[in-house]
Design a protein around this motif. Structure first.
Motif, PDB file in Angstrom:
ATOM      1  N   LYS A 113       0.002   7.525  -3.763  1.00  0.00           N
ATOM      2  CA  LYS A 113      -1.225   7.656  -3.073  1.00  0.00           C
ATOM      3  C   LYS A 113      -1.450   8.462  -2.023  1.00  0.00           C
ATOM      4  O   LYS A 113      -0.544   8.521  -1.243  1.00  0.00           O
ATOM      5  CB  LYS A 113      -1.213   6.056  -2.550  1.00  0.00           C
ATOM      6  CG  LYS A 113      -1.251   4.845  -3.469  1.00  0.00           C
ATOM      7  CD  LYS A 113      -2.190   4.771  -4.564  1.00  0.00           C
ATOM      8  CE  LYS A 113      -2.255   3.752  -5.357  1.00  0.00           C
ATOM      9  NZ  LYS A 113      -3.320   3.545  -6.213  1.00  0.00           N
ATOM     10  N   ALA A 114      -2.511   9.275  -2.342  1.00  0.00           N
ATOM     11  CA  ALA A 114      -2.442  10.379  -1.239  1.00  0.00           C
ATOM     12  C   ALA A 114      -3.396   9.920  -0.058  1.00  0.00           C
ATOM     13  O   ALA A 114      -3.801   8.989   0.058  1.00  0.00           O
ATOM     14  CB  ALA A 114      -3.700  11.332  -2.160  1.00  0.00           C
ATOM     15  N   GLY A 155      -9.078   4.402   1.837  1.00  0.00           N
ATOM     16  CA  GLY A 155     -10.515   4.130   2.432  1.00  0.00           C
ATOM     17  C   GLY A 155     -10.575   3.618   4.043  1.00  0.00           C
ATOM     18  O   GLY A 155      -9.700   4.261   4.647  1.00  0.00           O
ATOM     19  N   THR A 156     -11.039   2.537   4.228  1.00  0.00           N
ATOM     20  CA  THR A 156     -11.222   2.074   5.411  1.00  0.00           C
ATOM     21  C   THR A 156      -9.916   1.640   5.847  1.00  0.00           C
ATOM     22  O   THR A 156      -9.721   1.216   7.180  1.00  0.00           O
ATOM     23  CB  THR A 156     -12.173   1.126   5.781  1.00  0.00           C
ATOM     24  OG1 THR A 156     -11.973  -0.213   4.787  1.00  0.00           O
ATOM     25  CG2 THR A 156     -13.604   1.669   5.544  1.00  0.00           C
ATOM     26  N   GLY A 157      -8.893   1.371   5.057  1.00  0.00           N
ATOM     27  CA  GLY A 157      -7.612   0.849   5.499  1.00  0.00           C
ATOM     28  C   GLY A 157      -6.792   1.932   6.179  1.00  0.00           C
ATOM     29  O   GLY A 157      -5.848   1.675   6.768  1.00  0.00           O
ATOM     30  N   ASP A 158      -7.090   3.007   6.125  1.00  0.00           N
ATOM     31  CA  ASP A 158      -6.608   4.351   6.493  1.00  0.00           C
ATOM     32  C   ASP A 158      -7.554   5.065   6.993  1.00  0.00           C
ATOM     33  O   ASP A 158      -7.865   6.264   6.582  1.00  0.00           O
ATOM     34  CB  ASP A 158      -5.663   5.090   5.554  1.00  0.00           C
ATOM     35  CG  ASP A 158      -4.822   6.124   6.210  1.00  0.00           C
ATOM     36  OD1 ASP A 158      -4.610   6.125   7.594  1.00  0.00           O
ATOM     37  OD2 ASP A 158      -4.450   6.916   5.413  1.00  0.00           O
ATOM     38  N   PRO A 159      -8.344   4.873   8.097  1.00  0.00           N
ATOM     39  CA  PRO A 159      -9.495   5.737   8.488  1.00  0.00           C
ATOM     40  C   PRO A 159      -9.250   7.211   8.772  1.00  0.00           C
ATOM     41  O   PRO A 159     -10.138   7.924   8.966  1.00  0.00           O
ATOM     42  CB  PRO A 159     -10.099   4.830   9.709  1.00  0.00           C
ATOM     43  CG  PRO A 159      -8.943   3.800  10.260  1.00  0.00           C
ATOM     44  CD  PRO A 159      -8.203   3.615   9.006  1.00  0.00           C
ATOM     45  N   LEU A 160      -7.943   7.505   9.282  1.00  0.00           N
ATOM     46  CA  LEU A 160      -7.777   8.735   9.814  1.00  0.00           C
ATOM     47  C   LEU A 160      -7.075   9.643   8.798  1.00  0.00           C
ATOM     48  O   LEU A 160      -6.475  10.363   9.065  1.00  0.00           O
ATOM     49  CB  LEU A 160      -7.170   8.789  11.243  1.00  0.00           C
ATOM     50  CG  LEU A 160      -7.920   8.075  12.278  1.00  0.00           C
ATOM     51  CD1 LEU A 160      -7.178   7.885  13.607  1.00  0.00           C
ATOM     52  CD2 LEU A 160      -9.302   8.729  12.515  1.00  0.00           C
ATOM     53  N   ASP A 161      -6.990   8.996   7.584  1.00  0.00           N
ATOM     54  CA  ASP A 161      -6.159   9.875   6.473  1.00  0.00           C
ATOM     55  C   ASP A 161      -4.592  10.183   7.181  1.00  0.00           C
ATOM     56  O   ASP A 161      -4.236  11.141   6.806  1.00  0.00           O
ATOM     57  CB  ASP A 161      -6.985  10.866   6.125  1.00  0.00           C
ATOM     58  CG  ASP A 161      -7.939  10.655   5.157  1.00  0.00           C
ATOM     59  OD1 ASP A 161      -8.421   9.522   5.087  1.00  0.00           O
ATOM     60  OD2 ASP A 161      -8.870  11.599   4.779  1.00  0.00           O
ATOM     61  N   GLN A 162      -3.875   8.981   7.617  1.00  0.00           N
ATOM     62  CA  GLN A 162      -2.758   9.488   8.172  1.00  0.00           C
ATOM     63  C   GLN A 162      -1.453   9.003   7.245  1.00  0.00           C
ATOM     64  O   GLN A 162      -0.364   9.418   7.784  1.00  0.00           O
ATOM     65  CB  GLN A 162      -2.814   8.513   9.305  1.00  0.00           C
ATOM     66  CG  GLN A 162      -3.477   8.908  10.496  1.00  0.00           C
ATOM     67  CD  GLN A 162      -3.391   8.073  11.821  1.00  0.00           C
ATOM     68  OE1 GLN A 162      -3.606   7.026  11.583  1.00  0.00           O
ATOM     69  NE2 GLN A 162      -3.115   8.673  12.866  1.00  0.00           N
ATOM     70  N   ARG A 163      -1.799   8.382   6.164  1.00  0.00           N
ATOM     71  CA  ARG A 163      -0.540   7.823   5.546  1.00  0.00           C
ATOM     72  C   ARG A 163      -0.685   7.797   3.994  1.00  0.00           C
ATOM     73  O   ARG A 163      -1.824   7.666   3.416  1.00  0.00           O
ATOM     74  CB  ARG A 163      -0.546   6.338   5.601  1.00  0.00           C
ATOM     75  CG  ARG A 163       0.045   5.853   7.353  1.00  0.00           C
ATOM     76  CD  ARG A 163       0.040   4.082   7.045  1.00  0.00           C
ATOM     77  NE  ARG A 163      -1.315   3.616   7.166  1.00  0.00           N
ATOM     78  CZ  ARG A 163      -2.328   3.585   7.981  1.00  0.00           C
ATOM     79  NH1 ARG A 163      -1.780   4.102   9.067  1.00  0.00           N
ATOM     80  NH2 ARG A 163      -3.259   2.913   7.932  1.00  0.00           N
ATOM     81  N   SER A 164       0.285   8.511   3.276  1.00  0.00           N
ATOM     82  CA  SER A 164       0.352   8.453   1.932  1.00  0.00           C
ATOM     83  C   SER A 164       1.549   7.737   1.487  1.00  0.00           C
ATOM     84  O   SER A 164       2.537   7.233   2.484  1.00  0.00           O
ATOM     85  CB  SER A 164       1.036   9.884   1.464  1.00  0.00           C
ATOM     86  OG  SER A 164      -0.341  10.926   1.792  1.00  0.00           O
ATOM     87  N   THR A 165       1.934   7.344   0.521  1.00  0.00           N
ATOM     88  CA  THR A 165       2.810   6.108  -0.198  1.00  0.00           C
ATOM     89  C   THR A 165       3.379   6.818  -1.344  1.00  0.00           C
ATOM     90  O   THR A 165       2.559   7.343  -2.294  1.00  0.00           O
ATOM     91  CB  THR A 165       2.210   4.872  -0.101  1.00  0.00           C
ATOM     92  OG1 THR A 165       1.426   4.947  -1.428  1.00  0.00           O
ATOM     93  CG2 THR A 165       2.005   4.279   0.864  1.00  0.00           C
ATOM     94  N   VAL A 166       4.654   6.290  -1.634  1.00  0.00           N
ATOM     95  CA  VAL A 166       5.543   6.818  -2.913  1.00  0.00           C
ATOM     96  C   VAL A 166       6.107   5.686  -3.351  1.00  0.00           C
ATOM     97  O   VAL A 166       6.713   5.233  -2.337  1.00  0.00           O
ATOM     98  CB  VAL A 166       6.384   7.846  -2.715  1.00  0.00           C
ATOM     99  CG1 VAL A 166       6.945   8.393  -3.871  1.00  0.00           C
ATOM    100  CG2 VAL A 166       5.671   9.485  -2.198  1.00  0.00           C
ATOM    101  N   GLY A 167       5.905   5.047  -4.273  1.00  0.00           N
ATOM    102  CA  GLY A 167       6.233   3.988  -4.689  1.00  0.00           C
ATOM    103  C   GLY A 167       6.720   3.978  -6.422  1.00  0.00           C
ATOM    104  O   GLY A 167       6.623   4.950  -7.090  1.00  0.00           O
ATOM    105  N   TRP A 168       7.395   2.743  -6.723  1.00  0.00           N
ATOM    106  CA  TRP A 168       7.735   2.539  -8.095  1.00  0.00           C
ATOM    107  C   TRP A 168       7.375   1.077  -8.667  1.00  0.00           C
ATOM    108  O   TRP A 168       7.370   0.305  -7.540  1.00  0.00           O
ATOM    109  CB  TRP A 168       9.458   2.958  -8.570  1.00  0.00           C
ATOM    110  CG  TRP A 168      10.088   1.809  -7.677  1.00  0.00           C
ATOM    111  CD1 TRP A 168      10.596   1.733  -6.343  1.00  0.00           C
ATOM    112  CD2 TRP A 168      10.651   0.461  -8.319  1.00  0.00           C
ATOM    113  NE1 TRP A 168      11.273   0.974  -6.103  1.00  0.00           N
ATOM    114  CE2 TRP A 168      11.356   0.161  -7.010  1.00  0.00           C
ATOM    115  CE3 TRP A 168      10.454  -0.210  -9.473  1.00  0.00           C
ATOM    116  CZ2 TRP A 168      12.120  -1.142  -7.429  1.00  0.00           C
ATOM    117  CZ3 TRP A 168      11.428  -1.368  -9.660  1.00  0.00           C
ATOM    118  CH2 TRP A 168      11.681  -1.909  -8.467  1.00  0.00           C
TER     119      TRP A 168
END
Length: 321
Positions: free
Chosen positions: A274-275, A280-293
């Motif tokens: 996830k970029a 969306g509003t769950g990450d309002p300042l675009d601070q987090r990416s995630t890498v998963g499986w």
């Protein structure tokens, strides 16, 4: 003392959604490539792809061996044929998965080395999870041998009931008496390193490896040698139970089509990246990416007589897993 902080350069075209198709394909292939060496049990099962829109169940095929044809043929007369007896074994597919969060200093508009390095970590988690799921199903088989057969229950095992070449040969005899087909000319034994230690300390093992080591090409992940027509595979995921004050170890010895598994290729194991901003509003300042499986997986014993679970003690006393 000053501290220097290094960050990755951000690309102004950072995506707000998921990966491009070609990048996701690359990451999927990388994850599977990294995970496969740790999928010890998955090397040998009858594999089935995850069915497209097939719900939460999968079917494995089980063939009944044909009987002997001992009646002599009569010249010019076509004998009666035999019917092919194919039955299905249905198993339930479950989902498994995990992810890690990465800070906003990550650019995932293209193939990024941070994601690739992270894949190395999550591939270990994915592989160990899948391998454990398979193991926990396979050790529930009903064909059990307690050490050398001198005891009849797990509770009767003592610290002296260790793995030896003779114990292995007794299990092989059982498979042969059940006409168990081999895998590339061998039966397979998956055992814990503590059990392998005892086996490799047996003089019969040492002598056999002196004779065969120059001629045997290791082709399986975890393979440590072969004896009595058995390829021995070592895995820390081999099952351990606690029985009183001793640890009891399960060694699975089996042949072809003893069990089935869902394949990690073709959608069985995938990456989910996830970029920044995709929440969306769950990450309002675009601070987090995630890498998963995420994995869709199951295993199923297909032919009980084709697999023997040998339970032994060991020179060690490892924790239950």
């Amino acid at each position: 003392m000053s501290t220097e902080t290094k960050t990755l350069n951000l690309n102004t075209n950072t995506m707000s959604g998921n990966l491009k198709v070609e990048d996701k394909t690359f990451y999927d292939k990388t994850l599977i490539h990294m995970a496969k060496p740790n999928l010890i049990h998955g090397q040998f099962g009858q594999k089935r792809n995850i069915p497209k829109n097939g719900g939460s169940h999968i079917e494995f095929r089980k063939f009944t061996p044909l009987g002997k044809a001992t009646t002599p043929l009569t010249e010019g007369v076509t004998p009666d044929g035999q019917n092919l007896d194919v039955s299905t074994v249905t198993a339930t597919i479950h989902q498994y998965g995990g992810y890690v969060t990465i800070s906003d200093n990550l650019d995932i508009t293209g193939v990024d080395p941070v994601v690739t390095e992270t894949l190395s970590l999550i591939s270990d988690q994915a592989a160990q999870t899948i391998d454990t799921v398979e193991r926990d199903i396979l050790v529930c088989g009903t064909n059990v041998q307690f050490a050398d057969g001198s005891v009849e229950a797990r509770s009767e095992l003592t610290s002296e009931n260790k793995m030896t070449v003779d114990v292995l040969k007794r299990a092989v005899r059982t498979l042969k008496m059940n006409n168990t087909p081999k895998i590339d000319g061998y039966y397979i034994a998956i055992m814990h390193p503590s059990v392998a230690y005892d086996l490799m300390s047996d003089p019969d093992w040492i002598d056999a490896q002196k004779y065969t080591s120059a001629n045997v090409k290791k082709i399986y992940f975890g393979e440590i040698g072969e004896i009595a027509g058995v390829k021995v595979i070592e895995s820390t995921e081999a099952k351990i139970w606690k029985e009183g004050e001793i640890s009891v170890y399960a060694t699975l010895i089996f042949g072809k089509d003893a069990y089935g598994i869902t394949d990690v290729d073709g959608g069985g194991l995938t990456t989910i990246v996830k970029a920044l901003g995709s929440a969306g509003t769950g990450d309002p300042l675009d601070q987090r990416s995630t890498v998963g499986w995420k994995a869709y997986h199951t295993a199923e014993i297909l032919v009980e007589p084709y697999m023997v679970r040998v339970e032994t003690a060991s020179s060690f006393n490892d924790d239950e897993n």
